[in-house]
Scaffold this motif. Structure first.
Motif, PDB file in Angstrom:
ATOM      1  N   GLN A  45       0.835  -1.203   0.000  1.00 50.03           N
ATOM      2  CA  GLN A  45       0.000   0.000   0.000  1.00 50.03           C
ATOM      3  C   GLN A  45       0.869   1.251   0.000  1.00 50.03           C
ATOM      4  OE1 GLN A  45      -3.254  -0.121  -0.367  1.00 50.03           O
ATOM      5  NE2 GLN A  45      -3.470   2.081  -0.380  1.00 50.03           N
ATOM      6  N   ILE A  46       1.926   1.252   0.786  1.00 49.83           N
ATOM      7  CA  ILE A  46       2.879   2.378   0.795  1.00 49.83           C
ATOM      8  C   ILE A  46       3.442   2.569  -0.608  1.00 49.83           C
ATOM      9  CG2 ILE A  46       5.129   3.173   1.681  1.00 49.83           C
ATOM     10  CD1 ILE A  46       3.005   3.269   3.824  1.00 49.83           C
ATOM     11  N   ALA A  47       3.775   1.448  -1.262  1.00 50.62           N
ATOM     12  CA  ALA A  47       4.321   1.507  -2.624  1.00 50.62           C
ATOM     13  C   ALA A  47       3.295   2.064  -3.599  1.00 50.62           C
ATOM     14  CB  ALA A  47       4.789   0.121  -3.065  1.00 50.62           C
ATOM     15  N   ALA A  48       2.046   1.658  -3.473  1.00 50.56           N
ATOM     16  CA  ALA A  48       1.002   2.151  -4.376  1.00 50.56           C
ATOM     17  C   ALA A  48       0.817   3.670  -4.206  1.00 50.56           C
ATOM     18  CB  ALA A  48      -0.311   1.421  -4.112  1.00 50.56           C
ATOM     19  N   ILE A  49       0.877   4.141  -2.989  1.00 47.03           N
ATOM     20  CA  ILE A  49       0.772   5.586  -2.734  1.00 47.03           C
ATOM     21  C   ILE A  49       1.972   6.309  -3.345  1.00 47.03           C
ATOM     22  CG2 ILE A  49       0.798   7.353  -0.919  1.00 47.03           C
ATOM     23  CD1 ILE A  49      -0.804   5.284   0.803  1.00 47.03           C
ATOM     24  N   ALA A  50       3.141   5.701  -3.232  1.00 47.90           N
ATOM     25  CA  ALA A  50       4.346   6.291  -3.824  1.00 47.90           C
ATOM     26  C   ALA A  50       4.237   6.339  -5.349  1.00 47.90           C
ATOM     27  CB  ALA A  50       5.588   5.508  -3.401  1.00 47.90           C
ATOM     28  N   VAL A  51       3.655   5.309  -5.948  1.00 46.24           N
ATOM     29  CA  VAL A  51       3.443   5.312  -7.404  1.00 46.24           C
ATOM     30  C   VAL A  51       2.511   6.466  -7.764  1.00 46.24           C
ATOM     31  CG1 VAL A  51       2.468   4.048  -9.365  1.00 46.24           C
ATOM     32  CG2 VAL A  51       3.911   2.851  -7.721  1.00 46.24           C
ATOM     33  N   TRP A  52       1.472   6.669  -6.961  1.00 45.25           N
ATOM     34  CA  TRP A  52       0.558   7.778  -7.215  1.00 45.25           C
ATOM     35  C   TRP A  52       1.286   9.116  -7.135  1.00 45.25           C
ATOM     36  CZ3 TRP A  52      -3.587   9.210  -9.511  1.00 45.25           C
ATOM     37  CH2 TRP A  52      -4.160  10.445  -9.222  1.00 45.25           C
ATOM     38  N   LYS A  53       2.145   9.291  -6.129  1.00 41.78           N
ATOM     39  CA  LYS A  53       2.926  10.535  -6.000  1.00 41.78           C
ATOM     40  C   LYS A  53       3.803  10.738  -7.226  1.00 41.78           C
ATOM     41  CE  LYS A  53       3.319  10.763  -0.965  1.00 41.78           C
ATOM     42  NZ  LYS A  53       4.250  10.667   0.162  1.00 41.78           N
ATOM     43  N   ALA A  54       4.488   9.667  -7.651  1.00 42.23           N
ATOM     44  CA  ALA A  54       5.347   9.772  -8.831  1.00 42.23           C
ATOM     45  C   ALA A  54       4.520  10.084 -10.068  1.00 42.23           C
ATOM     46  CB  ALA A  54       6.129   8.477  -9.025  1.00 42.23           C
ATOM     47  N   TYR A  55       3.386   9.443 -10.190  1.00 41.09           N
ATOM     48  CA  TYR A  55       2.491   9.654 -11.338  1.00 41.09           C
ATOM     49  C   TYR A  55       2.000  11.101 -11.372  1.00 41.09           C
ATOM     50  CZ  TYR A  55      -1.544   8.884 -14.425  1.00 41.09           C
ATOM     51  OH  TYR A  55      -2.457   8.938 -15.442  1.00 41.09           O
ATOM     52  N   SER A  56       1.650  11.633 -10.209  1.00 44.40           N
ATOM     53  CA  SER A  56       1.133  13.002 -10.119  1.00 44.40           C
ATOM     54  C   SER A  56       2.198  14.056 -10.374  1.00 44.40           C
ATOM     55  CB  SER A  56       0.527  13.244  -8.738  1.00 44.40           C
ATOM     56  OG  SER A  56      -0.511  12.341  -8.494  1.00 44.40           O
ATOM     57  N   ASN A  57       3.431  13.778  -9.964  1.00 49.66           N
ATOM     58  CA  ASN A  57       4.510  14.770 -10.062  1.00 49.66           C
ATOM     59  C   ASN A  57       5.444  14.541 -11.240  1.00 49.66           C
ATOM     60  OD1 ASN A  57       3.568  15.906  -7.657  1.00 49.66           O
ATOM     61  ND2 ASN A  57       4.808  14.513  -6.422  1.00 49.66           N
ATOM     62  N   ALA A  58       5.127  13.611 -12.101  1.00 47.33           N
ATOM     63  CA  ALA A  58       6.032  13.249 -13.201  1.00 47.33           C
ATOM     64  C   ALA A  58       6.233  14.418 -14.162  1.00 47.33           C
ATOM     65  CB  ALA A  58       5.487  12.048 -13.953  1.00 47.33           C
ATOM     66  N   ASP A  59       7.476  14.554 -14.593  1.00 50.87           N
ATOM     67  CA  ASP A  59       7.843  15.557 -15.602  1.00 50.87           C
ATOM     68  C   ASP A  59       8.670  14.831 -16.661  1.00 50.87           C
ATOM     69  OD1 ASP A  59       8.605  17.704 -17.112  1.00 50.87           O
ATOM     70  OD2 ASP A  59       9.610  18.779 -15.474  1.00 50.87           O
ATOM     71  N   PRO A  60       8.072  14.531 -17.827  1.00 51.18           N
ATOM     72  CA  PRO A  60       8.775  13.759 -18.862  1.00 51.18           C
ATOM     73  C   PRO A  60      10.091  14.386 -19.319  1.00 51.18           C
ATOM     74  CG  PRO A  60       6.451  14.054 -19.440  1.00 51.18           C
ATOM     75  CD  PRO A  60       6.723  14.884 -18.226  1.00 51.18           C
ATOM     76  N   SER A  61      10.235  15.687 -19.151  1.00 48.98           N
ATOM     77  CA  SER A  61      11.468  16.345 -19.594  1.00 48.98           C
ATOM     78  C   SER A  61      12.638  16.093 -18.645  1.00 48.98           C
ATOM     79  CB  SER A  61      11.242  17.849 -19.731  1.00 48.98           C
ATOM     80  OG  SER A  61      10.993  18.420 -18.461  1.00 48.98           O
ATOM     81  N   VAL A  73       9.246   5.023  -5.100  1.00 49.98           N
ATOM     82  CA  VAL A  73       8.725   3.879  -4.338  1.00 49.98           C
ATOM     83  C   VAL A  73       9.758   3.405  -3.317  1.00 49.98           C
ATOM     84  CG1 VAL A  73       8.031   1.448  -4.498  1.00 49.98           C
ATOM     85  CG2 VAL A  73       7.094   3.117  -6.100  1.00 49.98           C
ATOM     86  N   LYS A  74      10.981   3.229  -3.766  1.00 53.36           N
ATOM     87  CA  LYS A  74      12.022   2.752  -2.843  1.00 53.36           C
ATOM     88  C   LYS A  74      12.243   3.752  -1.710  1.00 53.36           C
ATOM     89  CE  LYS A  74      16.412   0.477  -2.554  1.00 53.36           C
ATOM     90  NZ  LYS A  74      17.535  -0.093  -3.264  1.00 53.36           N
ATOM     91  N   GLY A  75      12.247   5.042  -2.039  1.00 51.97           N
ATOM     92  CA  GLY A  75      12.427   6.071  -1.019  1.00 51.97           C
ATOM     93  C   GLY A  75      11.322   6.058   0.020  1.00 51.97           C
ATOM     94  N   GLU A  76      10.078   5.918  -0.422  1.00 52.19           N
ATOM     95  CA  GLU A  76       8.944   5.897   0.505  1.00 52.19           C
ATOM     96  C   GLU A  76       8.978   4.656   1.408  1.00 52.19           C
ATOM     97  OE1 GLU A  76       6.539   8.235   1.158  1.00 52.19           O
ATOM     98  OE2 GLU A  76       7.724   9.528  -0.152  1.00 52.19           O
ATOM     99  N   ILE A  77       9.350   3.532   0.829  1.00 52.03           N
ATOM    100  CA  ILE A  77       9.444   2.307   1.629  1.00 52.03           C
ATOM    101  C   ILE A  77      10.561   2.423   2.658  1.00 52.03           C
ATOM    102  CG2 ILE A  77      10.045  -0.151   1.530  1.00 52.03           C
ATOM    103  CD1 ILE A  77       8.332  -0.284  -1.028  1.00 52.03           C
ATOM    104  N   LEU A  78      11.710   2.940   2.245  1.00 54.56           N
ATOM    105  CA  LEU A  78      12.817   3.120   3.194  1.00 54.56           C
ATOM    106  C   LEU A  78      12.445   4.122   4.286  1.00 54.56           C
ATOM    107  CD1 LEU A  78      15.880   3.103   0.772  1.00 54.56           C
ATOM    108  CD2 LEU A  78      15.156   1.296   2.350  1.00 54.56           C
ATOM    109  N   LYS A  79      11.714   5.163   3.921  1.00 54.25           N
ATOM    110  CA  LYS A  79      11.265   6.152   4.910  1.00 54.25           C
ATOM    111  C   LYS A  79      10.338   5.488   5.934  1.00 54.25           C
ATOM    112  CE  LYS A  79       9.818   9.870   2.945  1.00 54.25           C
ATOM    113  NZ  LYS A  79       9.001  10.956   2.374  1.00 54.25           N
TER     114      LYS A  79
END
Length: 174
Positions: A45-61, A73-79
């Protein structure tokens, strides 16, 4: 990376549900690398929330989307693992404070060291609990050493010590 083929097709323009489904192998790999073997669904669940954060803040450039998801995801899990470790350390520190409180109270009640409170509490403990108290607090043994003496795992000793401290608190409050 073992999931390169799947992560190459990821983009922030895809629906979130599709992205989440495609990164499941990546999440499993991260959980494995972080040695998470219990509370597995919680960390998913923590990972899924992290994916959502990455998805929301993504900048393709700014780089590859899959790499951004991976690091987020790895950062959120380690946190979260760090928070859990701090909580356990604080719980054990409070446990040490409880024992120190009993020692101080013992000195105040009877300066000769014959404390009825401690004797009463000690009568309520099992032999293993008394051994853990003796070895850990009085003799200064480490968890590994106590585990060898009692012929159980280190995790079992930690859990028993936590239960023992809760039991001591309960008797102290009565």
């Amino acid at each position: 990376m073992p999931f390169e083929k799947q992560t190459q097709i990821l983009s922030p323009q895809q629906p979130f549900e599709e992205v989440l489904e495609l990164v499941q192998p990546m999440i499993s790999s991260i959980l494995s690398k972080c040695h998470i073997y219990k509370d597995f669904e919680y960390y998913r669940q923590i990972a899924a929330i992290a994916v959502w954060k990455a998805y929301s803040n993504a900048d393709p450039s700014k780089g590859q989307f899959s790499a951004y998801i991976y690091t987020t995801v790895k950062g959120e899990i380690l946190k979260e693992l760090t928070k859990e470790r701090r909580f356990q350390d604080n719980e054990l520190l409070m446990a040490d404070d409880t024992l120190n409180f009993i020692r101080c109270r013992e000195k105040q009640i009877n300066p000769l060291g014959e404390c009825l409170l401690v004797e009463k509490i000690m009568d309520q403990l099992t032999e293993d609990e008394k051994k853990i108290l003796q070895l850990y607090y009085l003799d200064g043994y480490r968890y590994e050493e106590i585990a060898k003496v009692l012929q159980v795992s280190v995790a079992a000793i930690k859990k028993r010590r936590t239960r023992l401290i809760k039991k001591l608190r309960r008797h102290l409050n009565e």
